[in-house]
Design a protein around this motif. Sequence first.
Motif, mmCIF file in Angstrom:
data_model
loop_
_atom_site.group_PDB
_atom_site.id
_atom_site.type_symbol
_atom_site.label_atom_id
_atom_site.label_comp_id
_atom_site.label_asym_id
_atom_site.label_seq_id
_atom_site.Cartn_x
_atom_site.Cartn_y
_atom_site.Cartn_z
ATOM 1 N N THR A 34 0.839 -1.199 0.000
ATOM 2 C CA THR A 34 0.000 0.000 0.000
ATOM 3 C C THR A 34 0.872 1.247 0.000
ATOM 4 O OG1 THR A 34 -1.859 -1.061 1.127
ATOM 5 C CG2 THR A 34 -1.681 1.329 1.341
ATOM 6 N N LEU A 35 1.898 1.249 0.851
ATOM 7 C CA LEU A 35 2.782 2.404 0.943
ATOM 8 C C LEU A 35 3.682 2.524 -0.284
ATOM 9 C CD1 LEU A 35 3.638 2.071 4.713
ATOM 10 C CD2 LEU A 35 2.421 3.979 3.649
ATOM 11 N N VAL A 36 4.187 1.404 -0.782
ATOM 12 C CA VAL A 36 5.031 1.457 -1.981
ATOM 13 C C VAL A 36 4.221 1.973 -3.174
ATOM 14 C CG1 VAL A 36 6.283 0.058 -3.665
ATOM 15 C CG2 VAL A 36 6.669 -0.309 -1.221
ATOM 16 N N GLY A 37 3.020 1.433 -3.356
ATOM 17 C CA GLY A 37 2.171 1.893 -4.454
ATOM 18 C C GLY A 37 1.760 3.345 -4.280
ATOM 19 N N GLY A 38 1.350 3.702 -3.063
ATOM 20 C CA GLY A 38 0.960 5.080 -2.799
ATOM 21 C C GLY A 38 2.120 6.045 -2.967
ATOM 22 N N GLY A 39 3.320 5.629 -2.514
ATOM 23 C CA GLY A 39 4.503 6.472 -2.693
ATOM 24 C C GLY A 39 4.829 6.674 -4.153
ATOM 25 N N GLY A 40 4.699 5.599 -4.951
ATOM 26 C CA GLY A 40 4.919 5.727 -6.388
ATOM 27 C C GLY A 40 3.914 6.660 -7.041
ATOM 28 N N ALA A 41 2.650 6.569 -6.611
ATOM 29 C CA ALA A 41 1.619 7.445 -7.169
ATOM 30 C C ALA A 41 1.879 8.903 -6.798
ATOM 31 C CB ALA A 41 0.241 7.011 -6.673
ATOM 32 N N LEU A 181 0.916 6.233 -11.836
ATOM 33 C CA LEU A 181 -0.395 6.747 -11.430
ATOM 34 C C LEU A 181 -1.467 5.664 -11.520
ATOM 35 C CD1 LEU A 181 -0.634 10.338 -12.975
ATOM 36 C CD2 LEU A 181 -0.848 9.731 -10.561
ATOM 37 N N LEU A 182 -1.467 4.924 -12.630
ATOM 38 C CA LEU A 182 -2.526 3.949 -12.858
ATOM 39 C C LEU A 182 -2.407 2.724 -11.956
ATOM 40 C CD1 LEU A 182 -2.682 4.137 -16.763
ATOM 41 C CD2 LEU A 182 -4.407 4.962 -15.150
ATOM 42 N N GLN A 183 -1.176 2.223 -11.786
ATOM 43 C CA GLN A 183 -1.041 1.010 -10.988
ATOM 44 C C GLN A 183 -0.859 1.303 -9.503
ATOM 45 O OE1 GLN A 183 2.320 -1.340 -10.787
ATOM 46 N NE2 GLN A 183 3.826 0.293 -10.986
ATOM 47 N N GLY A 184 -0.367 2.525 -9.187
ATOM 48 C CA GLY A 184 0.007 2.812 -7.809
ATOM 49 C C GLY A 184 -1.156 2.883 -6.850
ATOM 50 N N MET A 185 -2.360 3.185 -7.348
ATOM 51 C CA MET A 185 -3.502 3.347 -6.455
ATOM 52 C C MET A 185 -4.311 2.079 -6.257
ATOM 53 S SD MET A 185 -2.987 6.270 -5.439
ATOM 54 C CE MET A 185 -4.403 6.223 -4.340
ATOM 55 N N ALA A 186 -4.021 1.019 -7.011
ATOM 56 C CA ALA A 186 -4.854 -0.193 -6.942
ATOM 57 C C ALA A 186 -4.774 -0.855 -5.565
ATOM 58 C CB ALA A 186 -4.440 -1.175 -8.031
ATOM 59 N N ILE A 187 -3.569 -1.121 -5.081
ATOM 60 C CA ILE A 187 -3.431 -1.797 -3.788
ATOM 61 C C ILE A 187 -3.859 -0.884 -2.633
ATOM 62 C CG2 ILE A 187 -1.761 -2.820 -2.187
ATOM 63 C CD1 ILE A 187 -0.436 -4.125 -4.555
ATOM 64 N N PRO A 188 -3.528 0.431 -2.643
ATOM 65 C CA PRO A 188 -4.099 1.290 -1.588
ATOM 66 C C PRO A 188 -5.626 1.253 -1.535
ATOM 67 C CG PRO A 188 -2.272 2.411 -2.631
ATOM 68 C CD PRO A 188 -2.497 1.146 -3.419
ATOM 69 N N LEU A 189 -6.288 1.235 -2.694
ATOM 70 C CA LEU A 189 -7.751 1.143 -2.696
ATOM 71 C C LEU A 189 -8.221 -0.182 -2.109
ATOM 72 C CD1 LEU A 189 -8.634 2.748 -6.157
ATOM 73 C CD2 LEU A 189 -9.081 3.693 -3.880
ATOM 74 N N LEU A 190 -7.517 -1.263 -2.449
ATOM 75 C CA LEU A 190 -7.847 -2.566 -1.871
ATOM 76 C C LEU A 190 -7.678 -2.541 -0.356
ATOM 77 C CD1 LEU A 190 -8.477 -5.605 -2.123
ATOM 78 C CD2 LEU A 190 -6.023 -5.982 -2.484
ATOM 79 N N ALA A 191 -6.600 -1.912 0.108
ATOM 80 C CA ALA A 191 -6.351 -1.847 1.551
ATOM 81 C C ALA A 191 -7.441 -1.061 2.262
ATOM 82 C CB ALA A 191 -4.988 -1.220 1.814
ATOM 83 N N VAL A 192 -7.928 0.024 1.640
ATOM 84 C CA VAL A 192 -9.018 0.804 2.234
ATOM 85 C C VAL A 192 -10.269 -0.055 2.394
ATOM 86 C CG1 VAL A 192 -10.617 2.718 1.798
ATOM 87 C CG2 VAL A 192 -8.167 3.032 1.442
ATOM 88 N N ILE A 193 -10.550 -0.877 1.374
ATOM 89 C CA ILE A 193 -11.722 -1.743 1.428
ATOM 90 C C ILE A 193 -11.565 -2.824 2.491
ATOM 91 C CG2 ILE A 193 -13.077 -3.425 0.124
ATOM 92 C CD1 ILE A 193 -12.381 -1.788 -2.402
ATOM 93 N N VAL A 194 -10.370 -3.424 2.558
ATOM 94 C CA VAL A 194 -10.154 -4.560 3.467
ATOM 95 C C VAL A 194 -9.990 -4.111 4.911
ATOM 96 C CG1 VAL A 194 -8.553 -6.431 4.035
ATOM 97 C CG2 VAL A 194 -9.170 -6.006 1.651
ATOM 98 N N ARG A 195 -9.179 -3.073 5.133
ATOM 99 C CA ARG A 195 -8.842 -2.659 6.506
ATOM 100 C C ARG A 195 -9.771 -1.578 7.053
ATOM 101 N NH1 ARG A 195 -3.586 -4.570 7.605
ATOM 102 N NH2 ARG A 195 -3.499 -6.580 6.493
#
Length: 280
Positions: A34-41, A181-195
């Motif tokens: 989540t942090l790696v993807g968000g940091g990249g975004a 931008l496109l790939q970086g937000m996918a896992i953070p969005l998943l984490a928001v849904i799960v956690r």
Amino acid sequence: MTPLVVLAVLTAALTHAAWNAIAHGIKDQLLAFTLVGGGGALCALAMAPFAAVPHRGAWPFLAASVVIHLAYQYLLMRSFRLGEFGQVYPVARGVAPLAVTVLAAVFVSERPDAWQASGVAVASAGLGGVALWGLRGRRPNWPALAAAVGTGLTIAGYTVVDGVGVRDSGSSLGYITWLMLLQGMAIPLLAVIVRRGGLLAALRPVAARGLLGGALSTAAYGLVLWAQTRAPLAPVAALRETSIIAGAAIGTLVFKERFGRPRLLAAVVVVGGIALMLAG
């Protein structure tokens, strides 16, 4: 490959090993990515005002790359969760160079000359030696190894897709910006849904490390994409996977895993393979 391209790819290899070590060091892998993807975004948002929008022909490759990168991140998370860094990281990265050589020859008509082919083969043998030494004296962790091999195959897939896409984009900076931008937000969005409500509290203790990993990830792949616009895909992929040597060193220094003479010998073989590629 010119000296500047070689320097860029070697820098990318070291940077890549560093961000993977950061991600592995965060025990909760969903938080880590989540942090790696968000940091990249976030890095991509900062670059966006200075980056050209990729040409129309690059967008199908960008879309395919996002899908492959998400599969890569899932398999990498799974391999880190199941296995040790010094075992799964070399296996994942070691699978890629030969697979890229085959895919580039079939789909991009990039057939390496004798020097390049010999260099890729020798470097891959050395990388394989580093990877296989991690299995020495222990029972193989087959689920972790399967995830690591799958990770390597996705690496080969996105390397070839992005190698073609970035050449059609008109701007390597624009391509890496939109990809992150496109790939970086996918896992953070998943984490928001799960956690849900507990996500921010869980992220806080590891936020600085994880966001640093995202910045390093963006820099590492940006350098590789730039190099792919100036050199054939297979040698760039093989040179990039010298990150295995850096990863083995990090495993020794940070995670207290043995390096040993076999890995040192394998590292020498890798250097010999690189010398053959550059001789061509």
